[in-house]
Enzyme design. Structure first.
Site, PDB file in Angstrom:
ATOM      1  N   LYS A  87     -52.043  42.819  17.246  1.00  0.00           N
ATOM      2  CA  LYS A  87     -51.806  42.751  15.734  1.00  0.00           C
ATOM      3  C   LYS A  87     -52.890  42.385  15.139  1.00  0.00           C
ATOM      4  O   LYS A  87     -52.944  43.049  14.010  1.00  0.00           O
ATOM      5  CB  LYS A  87     -50.469  41.855  15.692  1.00  0.00           C
ATOM      6  CG  LYS A  87     -49.065  42.641  15.836  1.00  0.00           C
ATOM      7  CD  LYS A  87     -48.016  41.864  15.057  1.00  0.00           C
ATOM      8  CE  LYS A  87     -46.733  42.592  15.325  1.00  0.00           C
ATOM      9  NZ  LYS A  87     -45.437  41.756  14.841  1.00  0.00           N
ATOM     10  N   LYS A  94     -45.337  52.011  22.052  1.00  0.00           N
ATOM     11  CA  LYS A  94     -44.094  51.600  21.827  1.00  0.00           C
ATOM     12  C   LYS A  94     -43.483  52.298  20.283  1.00  0.00           C
ATOM     13  O   LYS A  94     -44.392  52.383  19.712  1.00  0.00           O
ATOM     14  CB  LYS A  94     -43.523  50.229  21.935  1.00  0.00           C
ATOM     15  CG  LYS A  94     -44.136  49.394  20.914  1.00  0.00           C
ATOM     16  CD  LYS A  94     -43.539  48.007  20.807  1.00  0.00           C
ATOM     17  CE  LYS A  94     -43.884  47.149  19.672  1.00  0.00           C
ATOM     18  NZ  LYS A  94     -43.479  46.115  19.214  1.00  0.00           N
ATOM     19  N   LYS A 117     -42.438  50.305  13.603  1.00  0.00           N
ATOM     20  CA  LYS A 117     -42.485  50.464  12.132  1.00  0.00           C
ATOM     21  C   LYS A 117     -43.723  50.558  11.696  1.00  0.00           C
ATOM     22  O   LYS A 117     -44.132  51.075  10.503  1.00  0.00           O
ATOM     23  CB  LYS A 117     -41.901  49.173  11.640  1.00  0.00           C
ATOM     24  CG  LYS A 117     -40.509  48.863  11.699  1.00  0.00           C
ATOM     25  CD  LYS A 117     -40.057  47.337  11.261  1.00  0.00           C
ATOM     26  CE  LYS A 117     -39.029  46.876  12.108  1.00  0.00           C
ATOM     27  NZ  LYS A 117     -38.444  45.443  11.478  1.00  0.00           N
TER      28      LYS A 117
HETATM   29  P1  TYM Z   1     -39.024  43.024  15.903  1.00  0.00           P
HETATM   30  O1  TYM Z   1     -38.497  42.728  14.557  1.00  0.00           O
HETATM   31  O2  TYM Z   1     -40.336  43.718  16.095  1.00  0.00           O
HETATM   32  O3  TYM Z   1     -37.709  43.949  16.796  1.00  0.00           O
HETATM   33  C1  TYM Z   1     -36.675  43.465  16.825  1.00  0.00           C
HETATM   34  C2  TYM Z   1     -36.089  43.784  17.951  1.00  0.00           C
HETATM   35  O4  TYM Z   1     -36.311  45.308  18.313  1.00  0.00           O
HETATM   36  C3  TYM Z   1     -36.988  45.430  19.743  1.00  0.00           C
HETATM   37  N1  TYM Z   1     -37.740  46.405  19.777  1.00  0.00           N
HETATM   38  C4  TYM Z   1     -37.857  47.508  20.815  1.00  0.00           C
HETATM   39  N2  TYM Z   1     -37.158  47.484  21.778  1.00  0.00           N
HETATM   40  C5  TYM Z   1     -37.362  48.505  22.400  1.00  0.00           C
HETATM   41  N3  TYM Z   1     -38.227  49.533  22.104  1.00  0.00           N
HETATM   42  C6  TYM Z   1     -39.127  49.445  20.808  1.00  0.00           C
HETATM   43  N4  TYM Z   1     -39.852  50.459  20.708  1.00  0.00           N
HETATM   44  C7  TYM Z   1     -38.770  48.235  20.190  1.00  0.00           C
HETATM   45  N5  TYM Z   1     -39.330  48.071  19.019  1.00  0.00           N
HETATM   46  C8  TYM Z   1     -38.757  46.881  18.826  1.00  0.00           C
HETATM   47  C9  TYM Z   1     -37.785  44.086  19.816  1.00  0.00           C
HETATM   48  O5  TYM Z   1     -37.961  43.675  21.299  1.00  0.00           O
HETATM   49  C10 TYM Z   1     -36.729  43.120  19.165  1.00  0.00           C
HETATM   50  O6  TYM Z   1     -35.853  42.464  20.292  1.00  0.00           O
HETATM   51  N6  TYM Z   1     -40.792  38.285  17.475  1.00  0.00           N
HETATM   52  C11 TYM Z   1     -39.563  39.164  17.282  1.00  0.00           C
HETATM   53  C12 TYM Z   1     -38.438  38.863  16.272  1.00  0.00           C
HETATM   54  C13 TYM Z   1     -38.155  37.277  16.562  1.00  0.00           C
HETATM   55  C14 TYM Z   1     -37.066  36.808  17.760  1.00  0.00           C
HETATM   56  C15 TYM Z   1     -36.866  35.346  17.576  1.00  0.00           C
HETATM   57  C16 TYM Z   1     -36.514  37.693  18.608  1.00  0.00           C
HETATM   58  C17 TYM Z   1     -38.459  36.097  16.005  1.00  0.00           C
HETATM   59  N7  TYM Z   1     -37.780  35.107  16.560  1.00  0.00           N
HETATM   60  C18 TYM Z   1     -36.475  34.600  18.646  1.00  0.00           C
HETATM   61  C19 TYM Z   1     -35.939  36.864  19.512  1.00  0.00           C
HETATM   62  C20 TYM Z   1     -35.869  35.260  19.519  1.00  0.00           C
HETATM   63  C21 TYM Z   1     -40.037  40.621  16.517  1.00  0.00           C
HETATM   64  O7  TYM Z   1     -41.007  40.638  15.837  1.00  0.00           O
HETATM   65  O8  TYM Z   1     -38.910  41.871  16.756  1.00  0.00           O
END
Ligand code: TYM
Length: 334
Positions: free
Chosen positions: A114, A198, A201
């Protein structure tokens, strides 16, 4: 140690959720809500680690709640709230900043991705983001965390932080070591344009992803344009080893149609990818467009979504405050 199973997960409100979020996380969130106490958080404090326009952030928080509901989360069963509404996340995050090690953060690959080539210009928040994530989870003493495979390293760090806290403050088992729950068959949905990245967004081309709010027409166009392979569909997974785009399409089809990979290959081997694409587009349209329509409908009633967040905040705050009292006590804060 409390034996109660508690699920926590978060999603960033950075706009339009996509098929990766849905298959990697949301579907799992929904299936868990009838089995355990579930807490699902719209992580707005995480989102601001990269600049967000304030009005868009507000809109995106509500859109994320609407997506949770449209995917099947029930606010009577799960606690749904936004992170900044419970100040304990920020407080525990500070405490954990003092437990976590610089060497541990330096290993985080997502920061490297990032921050890009000019790391000096990345926000400090982006660097310590995984500590806030650990705080999110540990604030509720969560035992299980449903996430996509991209979050696995952050989850491992959360476990290390929990363990170090328990050791440093001589309170064995105080924080449970949270277990990641990662979908077995499709832990990482890949970009439709580049099967080595992957689905995300932040990728520039909208053709790289299926958004939950895409119309049937858009879904069909995107699948038609998706990269696949010029050869026919093979009969074994081994032959797909160096064809990540083709494998991704087959994986998505297998996951949504609930037919295992081998069986899909049995049925489709020898056919052109256009055959798979037609079937995939059909099944995606029937699964995704009702969700998109529901999101749009829910977004017309802002006050309903705000009321859900408010109620979720009340419930989350009770658990967070109780745990924080004990955490402060352990650390020696009066
Ligand atoms: P974020 O907002 O990027 O994504 C949300 C969830 O979607 C999953 N995800 C995917 N799974 C499979 N294939 C993909 N291409 C894909 N893109 C996204 C992510 O793995 C996630 O589960 N850091 C985290 C948010 C967060 C969090 C937490 C998660 C903050 N605090 C505590 C668990 C526990 C994030 O940026 O997810």
């Amino acid at each position: 140690m409390s034996k109660k199973k508690i699920v926590f997960s978060g999603v960033q409100p950075t706009g339009n959720l996509h098929l990766g979020n849905y298959l990697g996380a949301l579907k799992n969130f929904v299936s868990l809500q009838s089995k355990m106490q579930c807490i699902y958080c719209v992580v707005d404090l995480h989102a601001i680690t990269t600049f967000q326009k304030p009005d868009e952030l507000k809109k995106n928080v509500l859109e994320t709640v609407a997506s949770f509901l449209a995917a099947g989360l029930n606010p009577e069963k799960s606690i749904i709230f936004n992170q900044s509404a419970v100040p304990g996340h920020a407080e525990l995050s500070w405490i954990l900043n003092c437990v976590s090690r610089v060497g541990w953060l330096n290993r985080m690959t997502q920061f490297k991705d990032k921050a890009g080539s000019d790391k000096e210009k990345a926000s400090v928040g982006l660097y310590i983001y995984p500590n806030l994530m650990a705080a999110d989870i540990l604030l509720y003493k969560a035992t299980h965390v449903p996430v996509g495979a991209d979050q696995k390293q952050h989850l491992e760090l959360s476990r290390d932080i929990a363990q170090k806290f328990n050791n440093d403050f001589n309170c064995r088992d105080f924080f449970p070591l949270p277990e990641p729950l990662i979908q077995k068959n499709i832990s990482r949905v890949m970009s439709l344009r580049d099967g080595t990245k992957k689905m995300s967004k932040s990728e520039e081309s909208d053709y790289s992803r299926i958004n939950l709010q895409d119309s049937a027409d858009e879904i069909m166009k995107k699948i038609k344009k998706a990269k696949s392979d010029s050869e026919q569909i093979p009969d074994s997974l081994k032959s797909l080893e160096n064809k990540p785009e083709a494998l991704n399409l087959i994986n998505i089809y297998s996951e949504i149609s609930k037919v295992n990979l081998e069986k899909v290959l049995n049925e489709m081997s020898g056919k052109e990818y256009s055959f798979l694409k037609t079937k995939l587009a059909e099944i995606l349209v029937s699964e995704i467009t009702p969700i998109g329509k529901e999101i749009k409908k829910l977004l017309q009633d802002r006050s309903h979504l705000e009321a859900i967040l408010k109620k979720g905040k009340r419930k989350a705050s009770i658990i967070a405050e109780e745990n924080l009292k004990n955490i402060r006590e352990k650390v020696g804060l009066i």
